[in-house]
Design a protein around this motif. Structure first.
Motif: not given
Length: 219
Positions: A1-29
């Motif tokens: 969890x990171x707080x303060x300034x977002x490391x994400x582009x402003x255009x994507x901060x309202x989006x939830x991104x998900x990925x399927x990796x090798x043996x893992x599921x990931x989420x970024x919001x």
């Protein structure tokens, strides 16, 4: 969890991104917290056979913050997750490790006299892959309140609650378990089969049905 300034582009901060990796599921919001402060949240669910604490109190991962962050980054890289997620993980200030275990819900939720009763994850620990933990807990609370208001005795009320909610929760629990198993497949054959299955499920509307069906109140 990171707080303060977002490391994400402003255009994507309202989006939830998900990925399927090798043996893992990931989420970024990104979420707004106390005082309107912006928090980025990285979630990596990886499949392994290591026995881990369930960490119900959500304590920080053992070791220094730097060591915890490096362990998170290492897991993300091992799963071949994208740079977008790694960029946020590298700025993590707080890392929490939680073991997700399968629990048999066959054990009773109510005491013999009905004076004690379990709700939510205490009764039916929900795997995280359908996002149904909080939803099902709220339905438990509603169902219990309704039973207490309509039944003549405490025991009959708690038994009615348990009976009705078991029937509703079991299918959601099994679907979440299966989705987690599928999403965290590993190796070339496992990930290929997973990707093909999820692509087909998406095109046929099966994935949408599973997620929407799980979110439909049954109280």
């Amino acid at each position: 969890q990171s707080g303060g300034r977002s490391a994400r582009p402003a255009s994507e901060r309202a989006e939830m991104h998900q990925w399927f990796g090798d043996g893992a599921y990931a989420l970024l919001a990104s979420y707004r917290g106390v005082g309107g402060r912006l928090y980025d949240q990285v979630v990596v669910c990886e499949r392994d056979d290591t026995e881990r604490e369930e960490n119900a109190s959500y304590e920080r991962r053992a070791g220094t913050p730097e060591e915890a962050r490096e362990a998170l980054i290492a897991s993300a890289r091992a799963a071949r997750l994208p740079k977008e997620l790694l960029d946020v993980a590298m700025r993590s200030e707080r890392v929490i490790e939680v073991g997700a275990h399968w629990h048999d819900i066959g054990v009773p939720w109510t005491s013999p006299l009905g004076s004690m009763v379990l709700l939510g994850d205490a009764a039916h620990a929900m795997p995280p892959f359908l996002g149904q933990g909080c939803n099902q807990a709220m339905q438990d609370a509603w169902s219990l309140a309704e039973s207490l208001a309509s039944e003549q005795t405490l025991l009959s009320a708690t038994r009615r609650y348990e009976s009705s909610r078991r029937e509703a929760v079991e299918p959601v629990l099994q679907k979440s378990r299966f989705i987690g198993w599928l999403e965290t497949q590993s190796g070339s054959l496992g990930t290929l089969a997973r990707d093909a299955a999820l692509t087909a499920a998406g095109k046929l509307g099966v994935a949408e049905f599973i997620f929407v069906d799980g979110a439909v109140p049954r109280v």
